[in-house]
Design a protein around this motif. Structure first.
Motif, PDB file in Angstrom:
ATOM      1  N   ALA A   1       4.922 -31.521  26.783  1.00 45.69           N
ATOM      2  CA  ALA A   1       6.054 -31.137  27.629  1.00 45.69           C
ATOM      3  C   ALA A   1       7.156 -32.182  27.551  1.00 45.69           C
ATOM      4  N   GLU A   2       6.768 -33.439  27.565  1.00 42.22           N
ATOM      5  CA  GLU A   2       7.753 -34.519  27.479  1.00 42.22           C
ATOM      6  C   GLU A   2       8.488 -34.504  26.144  1.00 42.22           C
TER       7      GLU A   2
ATOM      8  N   LYS B   1       8.228 -25.907  25.122  1.00 38.42           N
ATOM      9  CA  LYS B   1       8.597 -25.004  26.207  1.00 38.42           C
ATOM     10  C   LYS B   1       7.464 -24.069  26.619  1.00 38.42           C
ATOM     11  N   ARG B   2       6.510 -23.853  25.723  1.00 42.37           N
ATOM     12  CA  ARG B   2       5.397 -22.954  26.022  1.00 42.37           C
ATOM     13  C   ARG B   2       4.098 -23.698  25.712  1.00 42.37           C
TER      14      ARG B   2
ATOM     15  N   ARG C   1      10.184 -14.787  33.357  1.00 38.84           N
ATOM     16  CA  ARG C   1      10.556 -15.619  34.502  1.00 38.84           C
ATOM     17  C   ARG C   1      11.205 -16.929  34.089  1.00 38.84           C
ATOM     18  N   SER C   2      10.866 -17.425  32.895  1.00 37.83           N
ATOM     19  CA  SER C   2      11.427 -18.700  32.448  1.00 37.83           C
ATOM     20  C   SER C   2      11.203 -18.854  30.951  1.00 37.83           C
ATOM     21  N   ASP C   3      12.105 -19.571  30.275  1.00 36.16           N
ATOM     22  CA  ASP C   3      11.866 -19.851  28.857  1.00 36.16           C
ATOM     23  C   ASP C   3      10.937 -21.048  28.696  1.00 36.16           C
ATOM     24  N   ARG C   4      10.525 -21.640  29.838  1.00 31.80           N
ATOM     25  CA  ARG C   4       9.525 -22.719  29.822  1.00 31.80           C
ATOM     26  C   ARG C   4       8.360 -22.295  30.719  1.00 31.80           C
ATOM     27  N   TRP C   5       7.156 -22.297  30.164  1.00 34.93           N
ATOM     28  CA  TRP C   5       6.014 -21.894  30.959  1.00 34.93           C
ATOM     29  C   TRP C   5       4.723 -22.512  30.448  1.00 34.93           C
ATOM     30  N   TRP C   6       3.740 -22.540  31.374  1.00 38.92           N
ATOM     31  CA  TRP C   6       2.380 -23.062  31.102  1.00 38.92           C
ATOM     32  C   TRP C   6       1.395 -21.987  31.509  1.00 38.92           C
ATOM     33  N   LEU C   7       0.339 -21.813  30.702  1.00 35.46           N
ATOM     34  CA  LEU C   7      -0.656 -20.785  30.989  1.00 35.46           C
ATOM     35  C   LEU C   7      -2.057 -21.294  30.669  1.00 35.46           C
ATOM     36  N   MET C   8      -3.001 -21.060  31.593  1.00 32.04           N
ATOM     37  CA  MET C   8      -4.427 -21.252  31.319  1.00 32.04           C
ATOM     38  C   MET C   8      -5.074 -19.884  31.115  1.00 32.04           C
TER      39      MET C   8
ATOM     40  N   ASP D   1       8.567 -24.435  19.577  1.00 34.35           N
ATOM     41  CA  ASP D   1       8.558 -24.883  20.970  1.00 34.35           C
ATOM     42  C   ASP D   1       7.225 -24.621  21.672  1.00 34.35           C
ATOM     43  N   THR D   2       6.160 -24.369  20.898  1.00 35.79           N
ATOM     44  CA  THR D   2       4.889 -23.937  21.483  1.00 35.79           C
ATOM     45  C   THR D   2       3.747 -24.855  21.089  1.00 35.79           C
ATOM     46  N   ALA D   3       2.852 -25.122  22.043  1.00 43.63           N
ATOM     47  CA  ALA D   3       1.620 -25.869  21.777  1.00 43.63           C
ATOM     48  C   ALA D   3       0.462 -25.126  22.426  1.00 43.63           C
ATOM     49  N   VAL D   4      -0.630 -24.945  21.678  1.00 40.80           N
ATOM     50  CA  VAL D   4      -1.821 -24.274  22.175  1.00 40.80           C
ATOM     51  C   VAL D   4      -3.019 -25.205  22.006  1.00 40.80           C
ATOM     52  N   TYR D   5      -3.795 -25.341  23.065  1.00 42.00           N
ATOM     53  CA  TYR D   5      -5.000 -26.170  23.048  1.00 42.00           C
ATOM     54  C   TYR D   5      -6.180 -25.271  23.405  1.00 42.00           C
ATOM     55  N   LEU D   6      -7.145 -25.174  22.509  1.00 41.84           N
ATOM     56  CA  LEU D   6      -8.305 -24.310  22.724  1.00 41.84           C
ATOM     57  C   LEU D   6      -9.566 -25.156  22.718  1.00 41.84           C
ATOM     58  N   THR D   7     -10.308 -25.075  23.816  1.00 39.38           N
ATOM     59  CA  THR D   7     -11.477 -25.931  23.952  1.00 39.38           C
ATOM     60  C   THR D   7     -12.444 -25.331  24.979  1.00 39.38           C
TER      61      THR D   7
END
Length: 623
Positions: free
Chosen positions: A198-199, A203-204, A542-549, A593-599
């Motif tokens: 994020a820093e 954005k996603r 809702r936003s062009d920046r978001w976080w999802l679990m 603009d996207t990062a995905v972490y799968l664990t």
């Protein structure tokens, strides 16, 4: 549309038993008039005919709800990690049908459970028995990264290479834990990766948690899908998240051990009463193994028994808190530290910076992992209060209320309970996870902030959910989706893609009685992939920046029952959700603009002795 998938027998493996529990749930749901395809009608008719035939030969199922635990109005007794998740995941039971035909993987599972022995695998430290352990372990857990790199948390930056960093992480320097050559990370590094992404301007940010999935269960699922044993170590191949190369990708693995096991709390006062617990955390690679695919040199070490020093293995609450808050804490804690002080999750931090945030799960909405995305509580079993935090209603921990997540889609629908001592004085009889008054408060139709999409008799779950998405996007409102079957989860998918589980291991090592679903159970619920894309669509609006679990929580439920058939199916369902997300990303601006972490949050204790047997059962050729 999701049709009721009756499993077709592909021929039983020679010598395998085919006895399995089967009966429909005692559910009476009238299917409303609805236009469906001829395929759906045919499938439902076949299912109804089979249900009627089975019912005529079955014995009457025992039905007795466990009495509520003693009140937690004063000091709450701590549930050991080895029991906490297993209790929560108790299956709906049904009687035995001796005439059931099974596909080969289901037959393998059933024979192993009935005999408590299998030449191809075992769960626990004793290879002579199929099941000697039904809960978590202290194994290293894989991490798959997309649109990012692990370079900033591994190698010379690895926590376990630096005694000072280890001591800061645990509060003490655990015995046998410092390893100057460590190639593994810590679970808390997943939080740091999200924060730094994020820093860096991502954005996603999406965190997939395949609850209870270690390297071994992933291996089994990959073998079953590819019908071959393509690897014996490393990242592997065969599943979408192993093979996807549409973005820069990386792979590593980490320690999951908690701060401690054995802390007691008072849920009404939201207070820790025994700080420090009984068994400290830590990780000894010489006994556990240097890699996720390693066999432990001390088989009992992984389950915190045997020779000293002992190191606690985590539960889902502590581990999820590490993933979302970057701290070590006690087993059962939801976003509080070892002494009960609040820890703020990455979702709440990003929300304050303007990100929309969402949570999706295949199990109850306020179970440990989804709760830890946003809520705080001294105990994971305070379900209604955890839900209150998630939906922005005043709770016992936050009497002033939190803002609430933008999207919450999961299960728990229809789960009724009249008393629950584990939830303290403010438990409201009714739905175990969501008080009726709280649902009314958030309902947009009653002036609340959320469009409600919930399981509805006779309606396709996918259609109900999609209607909710369209309404939320059009009205610029939040979305709450509530689904599930008896037990509080989505229907369990099995290895062959059907929805007809076989027995796992129950109490005392005896076969449990498998869940059975009606056509309505399957049709009236969406799949995890549907839920995930629904959440993504609303968040993006809702936003062009978001976080999802996104939590594939049913892997853990399967592994607690030592049920490899269900485990493979659950992994495949989660993998389908990952594939759906990658397709969405590729058509919505790409990976820049996207990062995905799968664990996963932790592992269990499956040992595969003959992987080729799984490949052969899946339809592969013997080498």
């Amino acid at each position: 549309m999701h049709f009721f998938g009756s499993r077709l027998s592909t021929g039983a493996l020679a010598g395998l038993l085919s006895i399995i529990c089967l009966s429909p749930l005692a559910v009476s749901k009238a299917l409303a008039q609805e236009t469906v395809t001829q395929e759906t009608v045919t499938q439902e008719k076949a299912t109804q005919e089979k249900t009627a035939k089975d019912k005529a030969t079955r014995t009457k199922a025992k039905a007795a709800e466990t009495k509520a635990a003693g009140s937690k109005n004063s000091t709450a007794k701590k549930s050991p990690a080895k029991n906490a998740d297993a209790k929560a995941n108790k299956p709906v039971q049904s009687p035995i049908d001796p005439n059931r035909k099974l596909d080969p993987i289901a037959a393998m599972q059933q024979q192993a459970v009935l005999a408590n022995a299998a030449p191809w695998a075992h769960w626990g430290p004793d290879p002579a028995k199929y099941s000697t352990w039904k809960t978590h372990s202290n194994r290293l857990i894989p991490l798959y990264v997309f649109g990012d790199s692990l370079d900033r948390v591994r190698g010379s930056e690895a926590v376990y290479r630096d005694a000072t960093k280890i001591e800061k992480l645990y509060g003490v320097l655990p015995k046998a834990t410092h390893n100057p050559q460590a190639d593994y990370l810590d679970q808390t590094d997943v939080y740091r990766l999200q924060k730094s992404a994020a820093e860096a301007g991502k954005k996603r940010i999406i965190l997939f948690v395949f609850d209870g999935t270690d390297w071994q269960t992933t291996w089994a699922a990959a073998i079953a899908k590819s019908k071959r044993v393509a690897y014996t170590e490393g990242r592997g191949t065969g599943l979408n998240f192993q093979d996807y190369r549409g973005a820069p990708t990386d792979y590593g693995y980490f320690v999951t051990s908690p701060h401690n096991e054995g802390t007691s709390v008072n849920v009404d006062d939201q207070r820790v009463t025994t700080v420090g617990g009984k068994i400290p955390g830590g990780f000894d690679p010489n006994r556990a193994g240097q890699f996720p695919w390693s066999n432990a040199t001390d088989a009992k070490y992984l389950i915190a028994t045997g020779d000293e020093p002992l190191h606690a293995y985590t539960d889902s609450a502590s581990s999820a808190t590490s993933l979302t808050c970057g701290i070590k804490t006690y087993n059962d804690a939801i976003n509080v530290d070892f002494s009960g002080r609040e820890a703020v999750s990455i979702a709440r931090t990003l929300q304050e910076q303007g990100y929309a945030v969402g949570v999706v799960t295949s199990v109850p909405i306020s179970h440990a992992t989804p709760a830890a995305a946003y809520a705080s509580n001294v105990h994971r079993d305070d379900y209604q209060d955890l839900t209150r935090d998630l939906i922005g209603v005043p709770s016992v921990y936050h009497p002033g209320g939190l803002p609430g997540v933008d999207v919450l889609i999961g299960c728990g629908w229809g789960e009724e309970k009249q008393a629950d001592g584990a939830q303290g004085k403010n438990f409201v009889p009714g739905n175990r996870y969501l008080a009726a008054a709280d649902l009314q408060k958030i309902d947009a139709a009653q002036g609340g902030k959320y469009v409600i999409a919930q399981r509805t008799a006779g309606q396709l779950g996918t259609a109900i959910l999609r209607q909710g998405v369209e309404a939320a996007v059009q009205r610029k409102q939040r979305l709450f989706g509530y689904f599930g079957v008896k037990g509080g989860h989505l229907p369990f998918q099995t290895a062959d893609g059907g929805y007809d589980p076989v027995s796992g291991v129950g109490n005392g090592g005896k076969p449990d009685q498998a869940e059975v679903y009606t056509a309505a159970d399957v049709r009236e619920n969406p799949k995890l992939a549907d839920m995930t894309i629904a959440a993504v669509d609303v968040l993006q609006a809702r936003s062009d920046r978001w976080w999802l679990m996104v939590e594939a929580g049913d892997v853990d439920w399967a592994n607690h029952s030592n049920n490899l058939d269900n485990s493979i199916g659950a992994l495949h369902a989660g993998d389908d959700a990952f594939a759906a997300v990658t397709q969405w990303i590729e058509t919505h601006g790409g990976w820049a603009d996207t990062a995905v972490y799968l664990t996963a949050d932790h592992g269990h204790y499956l040992v595969i002795d003959d992987p080729q047997a799984i490949a052969t059962a899946a339809g592969g050729q013997v080498k």
